[in-house]
Motif scaffolding. Structure first.
Motif, mmCIF file in Angstrom:
data_model
loop_
_atom_site.group_PDB
_atom_site.id
_atom_site.type_symbol
_atom_site.label_atom_id
_atom_site.label_comp_id
_atom_site.label_asym_id
_atom_site.label_seq_id
_atom_site.Cartn_x
_atom_site.Cartn_y
_atom_site.Cartn_z
ATOM 1 N N GLU A 57 10.160 -26.533 -50.876
ATOM 2 C CA GLU A 57 8.865 -26.210 -50.280
ATOM 3 C C GLU A 57 8.824 -26.590 -48.806
ATOM 4 O O GLU A 57 8.170 -25.937 -48.008
ATOM 5 C CB GLU A 57 7.743 -26.920 -51.029
ATOM 6 C CG GLU A 57 7.476 -26.342 -52.401
ATOM 7 C CD GLU A 57 6.405 -27.109 -53.146
ATOM 8 O OE1 GLU A 57 5.804 -28.046 -52.565
ATOM 9 O OE2 GLU A 57 6.178 -26.786 -54.317
ATOM 10 N N ALA A 58 9.526 -27.649 -48.421
ATOM 11 C CA ALA A 58 9.498 -28.116 -47.039
ATOM 12 C C ALA A 58 10.452 -27.328 -46.147
ATOM 13 O O ALA A 58 10.290 -27.323 -44.933
ATOM 14 C CB ALA A 58 9.850 -29.593 -46.971
ATOM 15 N N GLU A 63 12.000 -24.831 -40.875
ATOM 16 C CA GLU A 63 12.638 -23.762 -40.113
ATOM 17 C C GLU A 63 11.667 -23.159 -39.108
ATOM 18 O O GLU A 63 12.056 -22.779 -38.005
ATOM 19 C CB GLU A 63 13.148 -22.677 -41.066
ATOM 20 C CG GLU A 63 14.367 -23.087 -41.847
ATOM 21 C CD GLU A 63 14.790 -22.027 -42.839
ATOM 22 O OE1 GLU A 63 14.067 -21.012 -42.987
ATOM 23 O OE2 GLU A 63 15.838 -22.212 -43.469
ATOM 24 N N LEU A 64 10.411 -23.073 -39.463
ATOM 25 C CA LEU A 64 9.408 -22.512 -38.569
ATOM 26 C C LEU A 64 9.240 -23.385 -37.335
ATOM 27 O O LEU A 64 9.149 -22.890 -36.211
ATOM 28 C CB LEU A 64 8.070 -22.370 -39.309
ATOM 29 C CG LEU A 64 6.928 -21.730 -38.526
ATOM 30 C CD1 LEU A 64 7.263 -20.269 -38.254
ATOM 31 C CD2 LEU A 64 5.631 -21.849 -39.283
ATOM 32 N N HIS A 65 9.235 -24.701 -37.517
ATOM 33 C CA HIS A 65 9.046 -25.612 -36.390
ATOM 34 C C HIS A 65 10.313 -25.834 -35.573
ATOM 35 O O HIS A 65 10.240 -26.223 -34.417
ATOM 36 C CB HIS A 65 8.511 -26.953 -36.882
ATOM 37 C CG HIS A 65 7.085 -26.876 -37.326
ATOM 38 N ND1 HIS A 65 6.056 -26.531 -36.483
ATOM 39 C CD2 HIS A 65 6.508 -27.087 -38.529
ATOM 40 C CE1 HIS A 65 4.920 -26.527 -37.136
ATOM 41 N NE2 HIS A 65 5.157 -26.859 -38.403
ATOM 42 N N SER A 66 11.473 -25.567 -36.155
ATOM 43 C CA SER A 66 12.703 -25.781 -35.398
ATOM 44 C C SER A 66 13.120 -24.546 -34.609
ATOM 45 O O SER A 66 14.066 -24.597 -33.851
ATOM 46 C CB SER A 66 13.843 -26.183 -36.343
ATOM 47 O OG SER A 66 14.173 -25.095 -37.193
ATOM 48 N N GLY A 67 12.442 -23.434 -34.808
ATOM 49 C CA GLY A 67 12.750 -22.234 -34.055
ATOM 50 C C GLY A 67 13.686 -21.289 -34.762
ATOM 51 O O GLY A 67 13.964 -20.212 -34.263
#
Length: 74
Positions: A57-58, A63-67
């Motif tokens: 779930e995390a 991935e969204l926050h790391s680009g």
């Protein structure tokens, strides 16, 4: 009254445990370790499943926050 009933239930369980210990004799410690070991294995397996689900779930969130989840722009 509720506490007294709870006390009687635990007293009955203690009495049952003592009777089982006397009847089982030398096999008592083996059965105790078997029950505790089985319970521990079940708890560890459940914990592994919970941790696996939490990681899955995390992962999209990370991935969204790391680009990595963004499409490249020119």
């Amino acid at each position: 009254m509720k506490i007294f009933i709870r006390y009687l239930v635990f007293l009955g369980l203690a009495f049952l445990a003592i009777i089982l210990g006397v009847v089982l004799g030398d096999y008592g410690p083996w059965y105790l370790s078997w029950l505790l070991g089985t319970g521990l294995m079940v708890l560890v397996a459940a914990l592994g499943g919970v941790l696996y689900e939490a990681q899955e779930e995390a992962q999209p969130h990370a991935e969204l926050h790391s680009g990595q989840g963004k499409s490249p722009t020119a």
